[in-house]
Design an enzyme around this catalytic site. Structure first.
Site, PDB file in Angstrom:
ATOM      1  N   HIS A 151       0.811  -1.223   0.000  1.00 55.44           N
ATOM      2  CA  HIS A 151       0.000   0.000   0.000  1.00 55.44           C
ATOM      3  C   HIS A 151       0.843   1.272   0.000  1.00 55.44           C
ATOM      4  O   HIS A 151       0.293   2.365  -0.156  1.00 55.44           O
ATOM      5  CB  HIS A 151      -0.902   0.011   1.241  1.00 55.44           C
ATOM      6  CG  HIS A 151      -0.135   0.204   2.506  1.00 55.44           C
ATOM      7  ND1 HIS A 151       0.745  -0.751   2.986  1.00 55.44           N
ATOM      8  CD2 HIS A 151      -0.095   1.241   3.371  1.00 55.44           C
ATOM      9  CE1 HIS A 151       1.306  -0.290   4.099  1.00 55.44           C
ATOM     10  NE2 HIS A 151       0.806   0.908   4.353  1.00 55.44           N
ATOM     11  N   HIS A 193       1.834   6.912   0.029  1.00 55.77           N
ATOM     12  CA  HIS A 193       1.024   6.025   0.865  1.00 55.77           C
ATOM     13  C   HIS A 193      -0.395   5.995   0.312  1.00 55.77           C
ATOM     14  O   HIS A 193      -1.142   6.962   0.462  1.00 55.77           O
ATOM     15  CB  HIS A 193       1.023   6.541   2.306  1.00 55.77           C
ATOM     16  CG  HIS A 193       0.420   5.611   3.294  1.00 55.77           C
ATOM     17  ND1 HIS A 193      -0.944   5.406   3.403  1.00 55.77           N
ATOM     18  CD2 HIS A 193       0.999   4.814   4.224  1.00 55.77           C
ATOM     19  CE1 HIS A 193      -1.175   4.541   4.367  1.00 55.77           C
ATOM     20  NE2 HIS A 193      -0.023   4.165   4.879  1.00 55.77           N
TER      21      HIS A 193
END
Length: 169
Positions: free
Chosen positions: A76, A91
């Site tokens: 992620h 992120h």
């Protein structure tokens, strides 16, 4: 990396010093102020300053030429460093680590040299919108102590093409 080591690298590589460094969008979408991210780690700039993107599409690409330092196990997020020592952290979403990689596919590897626009991660946006706290994707400069000025752009962006930040080192 400090100023002298960065200067030595420029001289050793016979590169011209760069006044401004440009980051392109790692995901397509709409730019959002970092302060609007629903996580204090980002909104209060604890890990660095930058922008967020409300994403569209299905890929996360490198925002600058450089080397991938780390891709997190849940796929992620990743960190990378530019040749001039700029440390970037991307992120995807908020609390997406809790999905343990579901909705993400890794396309690159740690230690890999990449060029701006090169695919790093693939994502399933509909799944993530349904299961993540937020899909707002922060893009931050982690080593703000090396940054003289940070200019944040606005509007709709295309991954790998549209500038989102210009940085003066």
């Amino acid at each position: 990396m400090g100023f002298l080591s960065r200067l030595r690298r420029i001289i050793d590589n016979r590169e011209a010093p760069i006044e401004g460094v440009e980051l392109v969008a790692p995901v397509s979408g709409k730019l959002v102020p970092i302060e609007n991210v629903p996580d204090v780690v980002f909104s209060e700039k604890i890990v660095g300053d930058g922008v967020a993107i409300d994403p569209s599409g299905n890929q996360v690409v490198a925002p600058i030429d450089g080397t991938i330092g780390r891709i997190f196990d849940a796929n992620h997020a990743f960190a990378m460093e530019s040749p001039l020592g700029l440390e970037i952290f991307v992120h995807f979403g908020i609390d997406t680590v809790e999905l343990r990689g579901t909705g993400f596919k890794r396309l690159a590897e740690e230690g890999q040299k990449v060029v701006a626009g090169e695919p790093i991660l693939e994502f399933d946006l509909e799944y993530l919108k349904e299961h993540a706290k937020s899909v707002l994707t922060p893009v931050v400069i982690a080593n703000m102590e090396d940054v003289k000025q940070l200019n944040k752009l606005e509007g709709t962006v295309e991954a790998g093409v549209t500038p989102i930040l210009t940085i003066e080192l």
